[in-house]
Design an enzyme around this catalytic site. Structure first.
Site, PDB file in Angstrom:
ATOM      1  CG  ASP A  23      -2.134  -0.790   1.139  1.00 18.08           C
ATOM      2  OD1 ASP A  23      -2.222  -1.601   0.206  1.00 18.08           O
ATOM      3  OD2 ASP A  23      -3.017  -0.642   2.008  1.00 18.08           O
ATOM      4  CG  HIS A  54       2.311   0.190   4.309  1.00 20.26           C
ATOM      5  ND1 HIS A  54       1.962  -0.692   5.316  1.00 20.26           N
ATOM      6  CD2 HIS A  54       1.206   0.910   4.024  1.00 20.26           C
ATOM      7  CE1 HIS A  54       0.684  -0.511   5.631  1.00 20.26           C
ATOM      8  NE2 HIS A  54       0.201   0.452   4.862  1.00 20.26           N
TER       9      HIS A  54
END
Length: 261
Positions: free
Chosen positions: A69, A214
């Site tokens: 993400d 991430h």
């Protein structure tokens, strides 16, 4: 308590969701979720195709999906080198402002190397705090930016903090976007310890799981090689999210989330 969007590095703490909050949010707005197993049982005729012909049958093979993400960021090229070397496909939920618009060559590379390119909004605002027009702006602006670079609009999105409601679902359906949540999180926004990130992922791993990481935090990318190697040792096959759902296809507006064994 939460900031509205993540920073690019570990020094700027991100606002992301714990599993308990996710359950509360979805339960509070009565949002139904679809598991990968349920998706595979669907015909997919009303869905949006999200990938090429599937490489594996996740009803037969022990599959897991690696997702990232809020990128791309400065470390994403190194992550792509790792994934290429290890021949692992991933799904990238890209953030628009200061990411897609700042790293267009990296976005193009993600697509060109066979990863799934998906939408994580333009500014990482919490969509359930916005009105319908604002939700549409957050998603459509990123759709357009990604299409301009790759030639294709995403068919998947991930709502910031996993927070969704009927308005988000309606706008997602209008834009042709399925909502993809997760079942495994290292909370890598909270630590730069790559060993801890690895341990957290491995402790939660399960068949048909979706891993949330991430590629913008200092400890994450260094943890990825050992995560891949150990999960392969455990018999997992890495797939993109659309491959995890195949032969079903992700239905626009629907919310997808794996259940742990």
């Amino acid at each position: 308590m939460f900031r509205s969007r993540p920073g690019r590095r570990g020094g700027r703490t991100a606002a992301l969701l714990t599993a308990a909050t996710l359950m509360l949010t979805l339960g509070g707005c009565a949002m139904d979720t679809v598991t990968p197993q349920e998706a595979r049982a669907e015909s997919g005729e009303d869905g949006k195709a999200g990938t090429e012909t599937r490489r594996v049958d996740c009803a037969e093979v022990k599959c897991i999906a690696l997702t990232f993400d809020a990128g791309p960021g400065k470390d994403t090229p190194h992550l792509l080198d790792i994934l290429k070397e290890k021949q692992v496909p991933a799904t990238f939920f890209l953030l628009g402002r200061k990411h897609v618009d700042r790293y267009p060559k990296v976005v193009r590379r993600i697509a060109d190397e066979g990863h799934e390119v998906a939408n994580h909004t333009w500014t990482h605002q919490i969509l359930t705090d916005l009105d319908e027009a604002e939700v549409r702006e957050e998603l459509s602006r990123t759709q357009d930016a990604i299409e301009k670079i790759t030639g294709r609009k995403p068919v998947l999105m991930r709502p910031p903090q996993g927070r969704t409601d009927s308005t988000v679902g309606d706008v997602s359906r209008e834009l042709g976007l399925a909502q993809i949540l997760w079942s495994i999180t290292a909370k890598d926004y909270s630590t730069t310890d790559s060993g801890l990130i690895r341990e957290r992922v491995l402790a939660q791993a399960h068949r048909d799981g979706i891993i949330l990481l991430h590629d913008i935090y200092d400890g994450t990318v260094p943890a990825v090689p050992e995560i891949i190697d150990e999960l392969r040792n455990r018999g997992y096959t890495f797939v993109t999210v659309p491959e995890l759902l195949a032969p079903g296809t992700a239905r626009a507006g629907a919310v997808y989330r794996p259940e742990k064994d």
